[in-house]
Design a protein around this motif. Structure first.
Motif, PDB file in Angstrom:
ATOM      1  N   UNK A 183       0.859  -1.194   0.000  1.00  0.00           N
ATOM      2  CA  UNK A 183       0.000   0.000   0.000  1.00  0.00           C
ATOM      3  C   UNK A 183       0.893   1.240   0.000  1.00  0.00           C
ATOM      4  N   UNK A 184       1.991   1.169   0.738  1.00  0.00           N
ATOM      5  CA  UNK A 184       2.960   2.273   0.741  1.00  0.00           C
ATOM      6  C   UNK A 184       3.484   2.513  -0.674  1.00  0.00           C
ATOM      7  N   UNK A 185       3.721   1.425  -1.403  1.00  0.00           N
ATOM      8  CA  UNK A 185       4.214   1.569  -2.782  1.00  0.00           C
ATOM      9  C   UNK A 185       3.159   2.199  -3.684  1.00  0.00           C
ATOM     10  N   UNK A 186       1.905   1.827  -3.452  1.00  0.00           N
ATOM     11  CA  UNK A 186       0.827   2.450  -4.247  1.00  0.00           C
ATOM     12  C   UNK A 186       0.854   3.965  -4.021  1.00  0.00           C
ATOM     13  N   UNK A 187       1.032   4.338  -2.752  1.00  0.00           N
ATOM     14  CA  UNK A 187       1.061   5.773  -2.429  1.00  0.00           C
ATOM     15  C   UNK A 187       2.218   6.482  -3.136  1.00  0.00           C
ATOM     16  N   UNK A 188       3.382   5.814  -3.116  1.00  0.00           N
ATOM     17  CA  UNK A 188       4.561   6.440  -3.733  1.00  0.00           C
ATOM     18  C   UNK A 188       4.335   6.611  -5.239  1.00  0.00           C
ATOM     19  N   UNK A 189       3.823   5.574  -5.853  1.00  0.00           N
ATOM     20  CA  UNK A 189       3.591   5.665  -7.303  1.00  0.00           C
ATOM     21  C   UNK A 189       2.619   6.796  -7.593  1.00  0.00           C
ATOM     22  N   UNK A 190       1.549   6.829  -6.834  1.00  0.00           N
ATOM     23  CA  UNK A 190       0.529   7.873  -7.075  1.00  0.00           C
ATOM     24  C   UNK A 190       1.149   9.266  -6.933  1.00  0.00           C
ATOM     25  N   UNK A 191       1.924   9.433  -5.886  1.00  0.00           N
ATOM     26  CA  UNK A 191       2.572  10.728  -5.636  1.00  0.00           C
ATOM     27  C   UNK A 191       3.430  11.148  -6.836  1.00  0.00           C
ATOM     28  N   UNK A 192       4.070  10.160  -7.457  1.00  0.00           N
ATOM     29  CA  UNK A 192       4.971  10.483  -8.580  1.00  0.00           C
ATOM     30  C   UNK A 192       4.198  10.921  -9.831  1.00  0.00           C
ATOM     31  N   UNK A 193       2.890  10.752  -9.805  1.00  0.00           N
ATOM     32  CA  UNK A 193       2.101  11.067 -11.004  1.00  0.00           C
ATOM     33  C   UNK A 193       1.394  12.415 -10.901  1.00  0.00           C
ATOM     34  N   UNK A 194       1.665  13.110  -9.832  1.00  0.00           N
ATOM     35  CA  UNK A 194       0.918  14.332  -9.520  1.00  0.00           C
ATOM     36  C   UNK A 194       0.796  15.290 -10.715  1.00  0.00           C
ATOM     37  N   UNK A 195       1.902  15.501 -11.401  1.00  0.00           N
ATOM     38  CA  UNK A 195       1.902  16.499 -12.479  1.00  0.00           C
ATOM     39  C   UNK A 195       0.965  16.109 -13.625  1.00  0.00           C
ATOM     40  N   UNK A 196       0.687  14.827 -13.754  1.00  0.00           N
ATOM     41  CA  UNK A 196      -0.091  14.356 -14.917  1.00  0.00           C
ATOM     42  C   UNK A 196      -1.576  14.164 -14.637  1.00  0.00           C
ATOM     43  N   UNK A 205      -5.404  15.220 -13.038  1.00  0.00           N
ATOM     44  CA  UNK A 205      -6.302  16.307 -12.646  1.00  0.00           C
ATOM     45  C   UNK A 205      -6.176  16.530 -11.125  1.00  0.00           C
ATOM     46  N   UNK A 206      -5.984  17.785 -10.688  1.00  0.00           N
ATOM     47  CA  UNK A 206      -5.686  18.031  -9.264  1.00  0.00           C
ATOM     48  C   UNK A 206      -6.768  17.506  -8.319  1.00  0.00           C
ATOM     49  N   UNK A 207      -8.034  17.652  -8.712  1.00  0.00           N
ATOM     50  CA  UNK A 207      -9.106  17.207  -7.812  1.00  0.00           C
ATOM     51  C   UNK A 207      -9.066  15.687  -7.631  1.00  0.00           C
ATOM     52  N   UNK A 208      -8.889  14.982  -8.730  1.00  0.00           N
ATOM     53  CA  UNK A 208      -8.830  13.519  -8.649  1.00  0.00           C
ATOM     54  C   UNK A 208      -7.562  13.103  -7.908  1.00  0.00           C
ATOM     55  N   UNK A 209      -6.465  13.801  -8.187  1.00  0.00           N
ATOM     56  CA  UNK A 209      -5.207  13.440  -7.522  1.00  0.00           C
ATOM     57  C   UNK A 209      -5.364  13.497  -6.004  1.00  0.00           C
ATOM     58  N   UNK A 210      -5.897  14.621  -5.513  1.00  0.00           N
ATOM     59  CA  UNK A 210      -6.036  14.791  -4.063  1.00  0.00           C
ATOM     60  C   UNK A 210      -7.037  13.788  -3.478  1.00  0.00           C
ATOM     61  N   UNK A 211      -8.078  13.563  -4.199  1.00  0.00           N
ATOM     62  CA  UNK A 211      -9.105  12.627  -3.753  1.00  0.00           C
ATOM     63  C   UNK A 211      -8.502  11.231  -3.541  1.00  0.00           C
TER      64      UNK A 211
END
Ligand code: GCU
Length: 669
Positions: free
Chosen positions: A609-622, A624-630
């Motif tokens: 789950x920690x790895x899922x979080x890291x991967x997600x974090x690395x995609x921030x720039x790509x 949509x901000x609302x979906x990213x934060x959600x």
């Protein structure tokens, strides 16, 4: 504007790459549709909306194509049968510089239209297009567990999307969005109310409301079904009994069925939960499931509708094995059901556990049409806070070989009717929709609705392909980002299983809410309903022996399956504790003892789950901000709760195993 997810996978965002947009220009000069049929009009409008969004250009609709370079919607009722396309199937091809979408039916053209849009949404080339597609399953259905009071049983995305208090006078525009989304993935049926059904839905007051919904859904090729309460002849009709063999009861259902058809002439039929979890049914009168189902089938005889009868039944017998009960009650009735009846079976024998072996009824009922019931809403799969992409789980079940007629008799072949030449076929999914802006709660839960529909249409599609389509239509078209998200999705179900129910453990969810861990549950309102009953932990080991000593449930499967799962040294580890009570110290194929393997899986799940979080974090720039934060926020909850699961289960099982706890029992850094 930020993306609130309300348009699901029909966002039609402008394609960023101008060159790619240009590549579609030669085929998108006009849309030709000859008739005024409502479904075709909807198809043309969808193309206009879609292409306006994707290509940023307004495209005119014409009656007949006088030039090349357009899209022609073509219903060809007399298409030669040699084309091998079913009524709802379609062909898309290029001819004289035009793209033709052709089908024997209007609904088929609509499905083809969505396929063409999907091709553009996912960046496929339209040159030399040649697609032929027919659904493998005839009835592709959502089951809503929505109540008249606006709540949704096992719903995690707000309240019911059906506004019963407003219908029929106000028809919420969201019903159209719902219809479009379903048509885009080929879903052609919906049962609109909870299987724990209120008789209210059969009153004139509600039939008028349901009619208003059916009128919206009809042009999208979607038929409406109603879940019925078996006691309705008493509660609504004032009769003394609801005995299915009683002539007055039969007359009541005949009349009611006729009445429904006055509101909804193409009514899909009834969905019935009977003699299950306290619901009324034919057994209340000493009759069988077949007696009940056949009575309703008789009422449906003059019409095209059918009866879907659920096989989710069990007696709360603490000394029995719930695994066997659906099979035990229904097996003697194989061959006794009216041809209008489909028996709907959950994917596994217990109840939508995070991972179950396939239900032993699949393959064992040559004379009965069996339908599949999957659960899209994630009752036991993290509800709307854990990222769990379900296509791999659905496929694991569909692709498993029952060996019922020799090798290759997969569950999918039972369901699509090909194994026993069934004339009808059904795949149902318990819906995950609600009043939330984005329909499904967790943004990724939308992918499970999408995946269910795509697999109901074609169960041979891969989980990877479905994920890739969905990501491209909703989140990103950037290839490396798409790949990373796809990787997250494909790993997500095994990760969830790892920190909740590893190695084939079952039913350890907190009582009634089915969310957090409660492996210690020893007492509840129903006598069999304890975690201890299901996982059978004791000082010797863990797991439910179904090989004959405690329960002989394994014998319900064909000999080949018994061979695969019956030997604890060979049984795949994912199913091990479903069938074997394994000593804590026994060495498994991984080289570790059961206890160590269990701990490794719980711990690894949390790390993942920690790895899922890291991967997600690395995609921030790509993203949509609302979906990213959600998603980011939900992954945080998931991490916290994965730890909760791990620690609760490891500490609890450790009390039985008395073996050393892994060190340190603290969150990974
Ligand atoms: C599960 C679920 C119930 C539901 C039942 C069913 O047991 O928890 O809420 O009614 O399945 O499928 O009928």
């Amino acid at each position: 504007f930020a993306d609130d997810g309300s348009q699901l996978w029909l966002n039609y965002d402008l394609i960023k790459d101008a060159k790619q947009r240009e590549s579609y220009a030669p085929f998108t000069k006009f849309i030709a549709v000859a008739s005024d049929n409502q479904t075709l009009k909807i198809a043309a409008e969808e193309l206009q909306t879609g292409l306006q969004g994707l290509l940023g250009k307004k495209i005119a609709t014409v009656k007949t194509a006088t030039a090349s370079g357009g899209i022609i919607l073509n219903v060809n009722k007399n298409a030669p049968s040699s084309t091998n396309i079913s009524n709802e199937g379609y062909e898309i091809y290029t001819e004289k510089g035009n793209i033709i979408i052709s089908s024997k039916t209007e609904a088929g053209v609509l499905y083809g239209t969505f396929e063409l849009l999907r091709a553009i949404q996912t960046g496929r080339s339209l040159a030399k297009l040649s697609i032929t597609s027919s659904p493998k399953v005839k009835i592709r259905m959502l089951n809503h567990w929505d109540n008249a009071n606006g709540t949704v049983e096992r719903g995690y995305a707000g309240s019911s999307m059906w506004k019963w208090n407003e219908l029929p006078h106000r028809v919420d525009p969201r019903y159209v969005m719902y219809a479009r989304a379903n048509a885009s993935i080929g879903i052609n049926a919906t049962s609109i109310n909870n299987v724990n059904a209120s008789s209210r839905f059969l009153t004139a007051e509600y039939l008028e409301k349901i009619k208003a919904v059916a009128d919206v859904l009809r042009p999208y090729g979607i038929k409406v079904f109603i879940s019925v309460n078996f006691r309705s002849p008493r509660t609504l009709g004032g009769l003394k009994t609801s005995d299915p063999l009683d002539p007055e009861v039969r007359k009541w259902w005949n009349d009611k069925t006729k009445e429904i058809h006055q509101y909804i002439p193409d009514f899909g039929g009834y969905l019935v939960k009977a003699n299950s979890e306290g619901e009324p049914g034919p057994q209340d009168y000493g009759r069988t499931h077949a007696d009940g189902a056949n009575m309703l089938a008789e009422a449906m005889r003059p019409f095209s509708g059918i009866v879907i009868w659920r096989a989710f039944v069990y007696n709360a017998d603490p000394n029995g094995d719930r695994f066997k009960e659906g099979y035990a009650q229904f097996k003697p009735l194989d061959g006794a059901f009216d041809p209008k009846v489909i028996v709907q079976v959950k994917n596994g024998p217990i109840d939508f556990m995070p991972r179950e072996p396939f239900h032993p009824m699949f393959g064992a009922f040559p004379k009965t049409t069996l339908g599949m019931e999957f659960q899209i809403t994630q009752e036991y799969l993290g509800q709307s806070t854990h990222l769990t992409y379900l296509a791999p789980m659905f496929k694991e079940c569909l692709d498993t070989d029952t060996y019922a007629k020799g090798q290759g008799s997969t569950v999918a072949k039972v369901i699509d009717g090909s194994l026993y030449n069934a004339s009808n076929s059904l795949m149902a999914g318990v819906a995950n929709t609600g009043s939330d802006d984005n329909w499904c709660g967790h943004p990724f839960n939308q992918s499970n609705w999408y995946a269910f529909g795509r697999l109901a249409w074609d169960h041979t599609l891969s989980s990877e392909q479905i994920a890739s389509e969905w990501i491209r239509m909703t989140l990103t078209q950037t290839k490396p980002t798409e790949q990373k998200i796809s990787d997250m999705m494909l790993k997500s179900h095994p990760i969830y299983v790892s920190y909740t129910y590893p190695l084939g453990t079952s039913h350890m969810m907190g009582e009634s809410h089915h969310y957090g861990p409660e492996p210690w549950l020893a007492k509840s309102a129903r006598p069999d309903w304890t975690s201890v009953y299901y996982h059978r932990a004791d000082s010797i080991g863990l797991g439910f022996d179904r090989t004959g000593k405690v329960s002989n449930a394994l014998q319900l499967y064909s000999p080949e399956v018994q061979k695969k799962w019956g030997n604890p040294d060979q049984c795949p580890l994912d199913y091990l504790l479903w069938f074997h009570h394994v000593p804590w110290t026994k060495k498994l194929s991984t080289g570790r003892s059961l206890w160590d393997e269990l701990c490794v899986r719980y711990y690894d799940g949390v790390v993942q789950v920690g790895n899922l979080q890291k991967t997600w974090e690395s995609l921030k720039a790509d993203i949509d901000p609302e979906i990213f934060e959600n998603v980011k926020g939900r992954l945080k909850i998931q991490e916290k709760e994965a730890l909760w699961w791990r620690d609760a289960c490891v500490l609890y099982f450790g009390e039985h195993s008395k073996m050393p706890l892994p060190k340190p029992l603290t969150p990974p850094q």
